[in-house]
Every structure is written in structure tokens, then in C-alpha cells.
Design an enzyme around this catalytic site. Structure first.
Site, PDB file in Angstrom:
ATOM      1  N   HIS A 197      -0.502   3.699 -10.029  1.00  0.00           N
ATOM      2  CA  HIS A 197      -1.231   4.376  -8.955  1.00  0.00           C
ATOM      3  C   HIS A 197      -0.630   5.743  -8.669  1.00  0.00           C
ATOM      4  O   HIS A 197      -0.071   5.989  -7.598  1.00  0.00           O
ATOM      5  CB  HIS A 197      -1.264   3.511  -7.690  1.00  0.00           C
ATOM      6  CG  HIS A 197      -1.975   4.192  -6.554  1.00  0.00           C
ATOM      7  ND1 HIS A 197      -3.340   4.418  -6.558  1.00  0.00           N
ATOM      8  CD2 HIS A 197      -1.519   4.742  -5.402  1.00  0.00           C
ATOM      9  CE1 HIS A 197      -3.676   5.063  -5.460  1.00  0.00           C
ATOM     10  NE2 HIS A 197      -2.589   5.286  -4.740  1.00  0.00           N
ATOM     11  N   ILE A 239       0.840  -1.205   0.000  1.00  0.00           N
ATOM     12  CA  ILE A 239       0.000   0.000   0.000  1.00  0.00           C
ATOM     13  C   ILE A 239       0.875   1.255   0.000  1.00  0.00           C
ATOM     14  O   ILE A 239       0.520   2.279  -0.588  1.00  0.00           O
ATOM     15  CB  ILE A 239      -0.944  -0.017   1.231  1.00  0.00           C
ATOM     16  CG1 ILE A 239      -1.965  -1.161   1.100  1.00  0.00           C
ATOM     17  CG2 ILE A 239      -1.653   1.324   1.394  1.00  0.00           C
ATOM     18  CD1 ILE A 239      -2.880  -1.337   2.304  1.00  0.00           C
ATOM     19  N   ASP A 292      -8.393   2.920  -6.359  1.00  0.00           N
ATOM     20  CA  ASP A 292      -8.736   3.540  -7.643  1.00  0.00           C
ATOM     21  C   ASP A 292     -10.024   2.932  -8.196  1.00  0.00           C
ATOM     22  O   ASP A 292     -10.872   3.633  -8.760  1.00  0.00           O
ATOM     23  CB  ASP A 292      -7.578   3.354  -8.640  1.00  0.00           C
ATOM     24  CG  ASP A 292      -6.282   3.954  -8.107  1.00  0.00           C
ATOM     25  OD1 ASP A 292      -6.337   5.059  -7.557  1.00  0.00           O
ATOM     26  OD2 ASP A 292      -5.230   3.301  -8.232  1.00  0.00           O
TER      27      ASP A 292
HETATM   28  N1  LIG Z   1      -2.057   2.425  -2.294  1.00  0.00           N
HETATM   29  C1  LIG Z   1      -2.960   3.335  -2.012  1.00  0.00           C
HETATM   30  O1  LIG Z   1      -3.992   3.426  -2.675  1.00  0.00           O
HETATM   31  C2  LIG Z   1      -2.773   4.243  -0.828  1.00  0.00           C
HETATM   32  C3  LIG Z   1      -3.873   4.956  -0.329  1.00  0.00           C
HETATM   33  C4  LIG Z   1      -3.679   5.779   0.782  1.00  0.00           C
HETATM   34  C5  LIG Z   1      -2.417   5.900   1.353  1.00  0.00           C
HETATM   35  N2  LIG Z   1      -1.373   5.199   0.840  1.00  0.00           N
HETATM   36  C6  LIG Z   1      -0.031   5.276   1.443  1.00  0.00           C
HETATM   37  O2  LIG Z   1      -0.013   4.500   2.632  1.00  0.00           O
HETATM   38  C7  LIG Z   1       1.037   4.977   3.491  1.00  0.00           C
HETATM   39  C8  LIG Z   1       0.534   5.103   4.922  1.00  0.00           C
HETATM   40  O3  LIG Z   1      -0.456   6.088   5.003  1.00  0.00           O
HETATM   41  P1  LIG Z   1      -1.123   6.454   6.431  1.00  0.00           P
HETATM   42  O4  LIG Z   1      -2.118   7.494   6.176  1.00  0.00           O
HETATM   43  O5  LIG Z   1      -1.533   5.199   7.126  1.00  0.00           O
HETATM   44  O6  LIG Z   1       0.152   7.092   7.185  1.00  0.00           O
HETATM   45  P2  LIG Z   1       0.371   7.226   8.776  1.00  0.00           P
HETATM   46  O7  LIG Z   1       1.529   8.137   8.963  1.00  0.00           O
HETATM   47  O8  LIG Z   1      -0.903   7.567   9.451  1.00  0.00           O
HETATM   48  O9  LIG Z   1       0.761   5.747   9.227  1.00  0.00           O
HETATM   49  C9  LIG Z   1       1.944   5.136   8.804  1.00  0.00           C
HETATM   50  C10 LIG Z   1       2.398   4.202   9.890  1.00  0.00           C
HETATM   51  O10 LIG Z   1       3.594   3.564   9.414  1.00  0.00           O
HETATM   52  C11 LIG Z   1       4.412   3.408  10.564  1.00  0.00           C
HETATM   53  N3  LIG Z   1       5.802   3.158  10.169  1.00  0.00           N
HETATM   54  C12 LIG Z   1       6.740   4.037   9.782  1.00  0.00           C
HETATM   55  N4  LIG Z   1       7.904   3.393   9.557  1.00  0.00           N
HETATM   56  C13 LIG Z   1       7.675   2.092   9.809  1.00  0.00           C
HETATM   57  C14 LIG Z   1       8.472   0.932   9.773  1.00  0.00           C
HETATM   58  N5  LIG Z   1       9.765   0.960   9.429  1.00  0.00           N
HETATM   59  N6  LIG Z   1       7.909  -0.238  10.110  1.00  0.00           N
HETATM   60  C15 LIG Z   1       6.594  -0.297  10.456  1.00  0.00           C
HETATM   61  N7  LIG Z   1       5.800   0.764  10.517  1.00  0.00           N
HETATM   62  C16 LIG Z   1       6.337   1.940  10.200  1.00  0.00           C
HETATM   63  C17 LIG Z   1       4.242   4.688  11.362  1.00  0.00           C
HETATM   64  O11 LIG Z   1       4.661   4.523  12.703  1.00  0.00           O
HETATM   65  C18 LIG Z   1       2.744   4.897  11.218  1.00  0.00           C
HETATM   66  O12 LIG Z   1       2.029   4.297  12.274  1.00  0.00           O
HETATM   67  C19 LIG Z   1       1.512   6.270   2.854  1.00  0.00           C
HETATM   68  O13 LIG Z   1       2.697   6.027   2.129  1.00  0.00           O
HETATM   69  C20 LIG Z   1       0.391   6.647   1.898  1.00  0.00           C
HETATM   70  O14 LIG Z   1       0.820   7.440   0.828  1.00  0.00           O
HETATM   71  C21 LIG Z   1      -1.532   4.384  -0.243  1.00  0.00           C
HETATM   72  O1  LIG Z   2      -3.128  10.250  -2.633  1.00  0.00           O
HETATM   73  C1  LIG Z   2      -2.362   9.779  -1.813  1.00  0.00           C
HETATM   74  O2  LIG Z   2      -1.279  10.297  -1.531  1.00  0.00           O
HETATM   75  C2  LIG Z   2      -2.752   8.534  -1.077  1.00  0.00           C
HETATM   76  C3  LIG Z   2      -3.261   7.456  -1.968  1.00  0.00           C
HETATM   77  O3  LIG Z   2      -2.345   7.085  -2.947  1.00  0.00           O
HETATM   78  C4  LIG Z   2      -4.608   7.745  -2.567  1.00  0.00           C
HETATM   79  O4  LIG Z   2      -4.814   7.474  -3.746  1.00  0.00           O
HETATM   80  O5  LIG Z   2      -5.491   8.199  -1.814  1.00  0.00           O
END
Ligand SMILES: NC(=O)c1ccc[n+]([C@@H]2O[C@H](COP(=O)([O-])OP(=O)(O)OC[C@H]3O[C@@H](n4cnc5c(N)ncnc54)[C@H](O)[C@@H]3O)[C@@H](O)[C@H]2O)c1
Ligand SMILES: O=C(O)C[C@H](O)C(=O)O
Length: 350
Positions: free
Chosen positions: A213, A153, A186
Site C-alpha cells: 500500500h 489502517i 486501493d
Molecule cells: N490504509 C489506508 O488505505 C489509509 C487510507 C487513508 C489514511 N490512512 C492512514 O490513517 C492514519 C489516520 O489518518 P486520519 O486522516 O484519520 O488522521 P487524523 O490525524 O485525522 O486522525 C488520527 C487520530 O489518531 C489519534 N491518535 C494519535 N495517536 C494516538 C494514540 N497513541 N492512540 C490513539 N489514537 C491516537 C489522533 O488523536 C487522531 O484523532 C494516517 O496514518 C493515514 O496515513 C491509511
Molecule cells: O495517501 C495517503 O497518505 C493515505 C492513504 O494511504 C491513501 O491511500 O489514501
């Protein structure tokens, strides 16, 4: 014993899916009481996505063990979620010393660990921090649960998936059938936006989303959306843009407090459920995902994927594209190629 007998009968029934008793057997075989033991680990479980994802996976009857890992905060999250009266046993792990224990025996590892965007940032702006996080977590996966399916993710997915592949290759554990970039959000967005515009019930909508993405690499194929509708070209263009900018819409609305977490947790849970069903032998489980691919000349590409007992069973082709989508496909290739290469270069150099 009873479960394994039931499963063999159900598998035989699977080969003859027209029989009405087969569906009854399959229901019994894959119901929560008789579902196989499955351990799911979430890395980054105390974060914005991790917490609601932990909740949703705790509600999934196909999970028997739920392992919640983060660098901080997991004991509280695990204690909280563990009180829910569903099948899985929950354990929390905190800090690198406990990462091995968190991973051992996992069937699926979901990775939402890493920093999210703030307004004005692209997903690629997260590369410098998240690439290192993903690399170290994948190194541990290769050591402690090399056969697990990995649902990535952490952004930028277009680069973090190639990083994971390189780490696994170096460790000698790479299996392209087991590595997935989670692009389900998406699809979730495309379905919601299409249903609203086409005025069709959202629960009946299907829309494949291909490419990658990030921005224009996200290519929803509204020409293949069902139920069919007669949306005008400018409406399709607006829907496409809204789907591509869906993440930014949330980042701006959260105004510095992160990116999509709740809808992402939902999407992550949908994708993990599909992986679990595939592992358990449920037939015809198809989801879009960013995987190693021959669909285009790009080495990784999101498209529909049939999931099975070993992960990817088949990467499905694009199907017929409209001229607008053909153009979108050509436009996304240079950016997606560069992001893939950036990931590979990082992993090879570090
Ligand atoms: N693929 C997708 O569609 C999608 C959608 C939304 C967000 N994301 C991505 O997901 C990621 C997380 O987003 P979030 O809102 O949960 O962020 P967040 O900051 O709320 O949570 C991230 C967590 O990761 C932890 N973390 C950091 N380093 C770590 C490590 N080495 N080992 C384990 N845990 C660790 C942090 O302590 C935190 O709890 C971001 O990179 C964001 O861009 C992807
Ligand atoms: O937009 C972002 O940075 C988080 C994630 O990839 C999303 O699509 O919501």
C-alpha cells in the site's frame, strides 16, 4: 439457546449449500436479531477516518458493542454516534488509562491512529511518528485482547503491519491469521476508475489489487477485472498509475488538510464487515489484504484472502498475470521488501 440451535442447523445447512431451505436458515442465522455478539474497537476514533468509520460501524447490524478510543475527543464522538438507533452499544474511551477497557473483549480492533500525509510527503515519511503509536497500541492489544483480528489502517501499512507482527511475536500472541493491513481503499479506487474507463456498472466491477500500500507497490490486476473490457495497453497503464497515485491525488486536493478520510472510512467499514462475516461463518468471503504470505518470496504481501471463523482461512494466489503486471510485480519487490524490513528492525530494536 434459540440462536445456538439455529446456528447449528445453519452450519449443517452450510455443508449442503444447494438446499433452498439452507439459504433461508442462513439468512435467519446471520440476520441482525440472531447475529452473535461482536465487539469492535476503533483506535484513533476521533480522527478524520475514525469518526466516519465509527458512524459506519454503528450502522453495521453485525456489531453489538462499539468501542471508540482516542487520546482526545472520544467522549463527544461516542455520545454523538450512540444516539443512532441501531443495534450496537457505544462506549467512548480517552487516554492510555482507558485503553485496556476499550480493548477488553474485542473481536476486531481497527487502527486508524496516527498522523496523515501532507502534500510532498510519502507514506514512509510518517514512519517516525506512526511506528511508535502502532507499537504501543499493539502492545496493549497483546495484553487485553490477544485473540482479536487487527485491521491496520495507519501508514505506512507496508511497515506498520510487520511492526505489529513483531510486537505480537515478542508478547507470544502472534497469530498470522489475525493480522491484516487494510488495502481495501486501493480496491475501491481500482473499481471506480475501471468502471469509469470501461463504461461498465461500478456495482458489478471486481478488480484484485496486490502487493502493498504505497506507490508502485500497489499493483491492480486489471487483466483480471470483471466485467471484461477491451481497454488498450496505454489505458491500462493510465488506470494503474491513477490507482497507485490515488492517495496522493486526495492529499494534493486537500492541500495540507490531511489525506483520504471518507473513502477510507468506507473502505475500512467494507473490510471490517467482511471480517465479521468470516468470524460468523458466512462462506466464501474474499477480500484483498496485506497479510503474512507465501504468495511471493516477500514475507508480507497483499492478495486475495478468504476470511473465516479464525481470520485468514486461505491466502489465495495471484492468478494469471499480463506481461505488464509481471513487470510491475518484479519492480515493486525491492521497495516492499525494504519497507517490511524497516518495520521489523524498528520493532526489534525498540
Ligand atoms: N490504509 C489506508 O488505505 C489509509 C487510507 C487513508 C489514511 N490512512 C492512514 O490513517 C492514519 C489516520 O489518518 P486520519 O486522516 O484519520 O488522521 P487524523 O490525524 O485525522 O486522525 C488520527 C487520530 O489518531 C489519534 N491518535 C494519535 N495517536 C494516538 C494514540 N497513541 N492512540 C490513539 N489514537 C491516537 C489522533 O488523536 C487522531 O484523532 C494516517 O496514518 C493515514 O496515513 C491509511
Ligand atoms: O495517501 C495517503 O497518505 C493515505 C492513504 O494511504 C491513501 O491511500 O489514501
Amino acid at each position: 439457546m434459540r440462536t445456538s440451535v439455529l446456528r447449528s442447523v445453519a452450519e449443517a445447512a452450510l455443508r449442503n449449500r444447494s438446499s433452498s431451505s439452507s439459504s433461508h436458515l442462513l439468512r435467519r442465522c446471520y440476520s441482525s436479531e440472531s447475529a452473535p455478539e461482536r465487539k469492535v474497537a476503533i483506535l484513533g476514533a476521533a480522527g478524520g477516518i475514525g469518526q466516519p468509520l465509527a458512524l459506519l460501524m454503528k450502522l453495521n447490524p453485525l456489531v453489538s458493542k462499539l468501542s471508540l478510543y482516542d487520546i482526545a475527543g472520544t467522549p463527544g464522538v461516542a455520545a454523538d454516534v450512540s444516539h443512532i438507533n441501531t443495534r450496537s452499544e457505544v462506549a467512548g474511551f480517552m487516554g492510555e488509562d482507558q485503553l485496556g477497557q476499550a480493548l477488553e473483549g474485542s473481536d476486531i480492533v481497527i487502527i486508524p491512529a496516527g498522523v496523515p500525509r501532507k502534500p510532498g510527503m510519502t507514506r514512509d515519511d510518517l514512519f517516525n511518528i506512526n511506528a511508535g503509536i502502532v507499537k504501543s497500541l499493539c502492545t496493549a492489544i497483546a495484553k487485553y485482547c490477544p485473540n482479536a483480528l487487527v485491521n491496520m489502517i495507519s501508514n505506512p501499512v507496508n511497515s506498520t503491519v510487520p511492526i505489529a507482527a513483531e510486537v505480537f511475536k515478542k508478547a507470544g500472541t502472534y497469530d498470522e491469521k489475525k493480522l491484516f493491513g487494510v488495502t481495501t481503499l486501493d480496491v475501491v479506487r481500482a473499481k471506480t476508475f475501471y468502471a469509469g474507463k470501461a463504461k461498465v456498472p461500478v456495482s458489478e466491477v471486481n478488480v484484485p489489487v496486490v502487493g502493498g500500500h504505497a506507490g508502485i507497490t500497489i499493483l491492480p490486476l486489471f487483466s483480471q477485472a470483471t466485467p471484461k473490457s477491451n481497454l488498450a495497453d496505454d489505458e491500462i497503464a493510465a488506470l494503474t498509475k491513477r490507482t497507485q497515485d490515488g492517495g496522493t491525488e486526495v492529499v494534493e486536493a486537500k492541500a495540507g488538510k490531511g489525506s483520504a478520510t471518507l473513502s477510507m472510512a468506507y473502505a475500512g467499514a467494507v473490510f471490517a464487515d467482511a471480517c465479521l462475516k468470516g468470524l460468523n461463518g458466512v462462506p466464501d468471503v474474499v477480500e484483498c489484504s496485506f497479510v503474512q504470505s507465501n504468495v511471493t518470496e516477500l514475507t508480507f504481501f497483499a492478495s486475495k484472502v478468504r476470511l473465516g471463523k479464525n481470520g485468514v482461512e486461505e491466502v489465495l494466489g495471484l492468478g494469471p498475470l499480463s506481461d505488464y503486471e509481471k513487470q510491475g510485480l518484479e519492480s515493486l519487490k525491492p521497495e516492499l521488501k525494504a519497507s517490511i524490513e524497516k518495520g521489523i528492525k524498528f520493532a526489534s530494536a525498540n
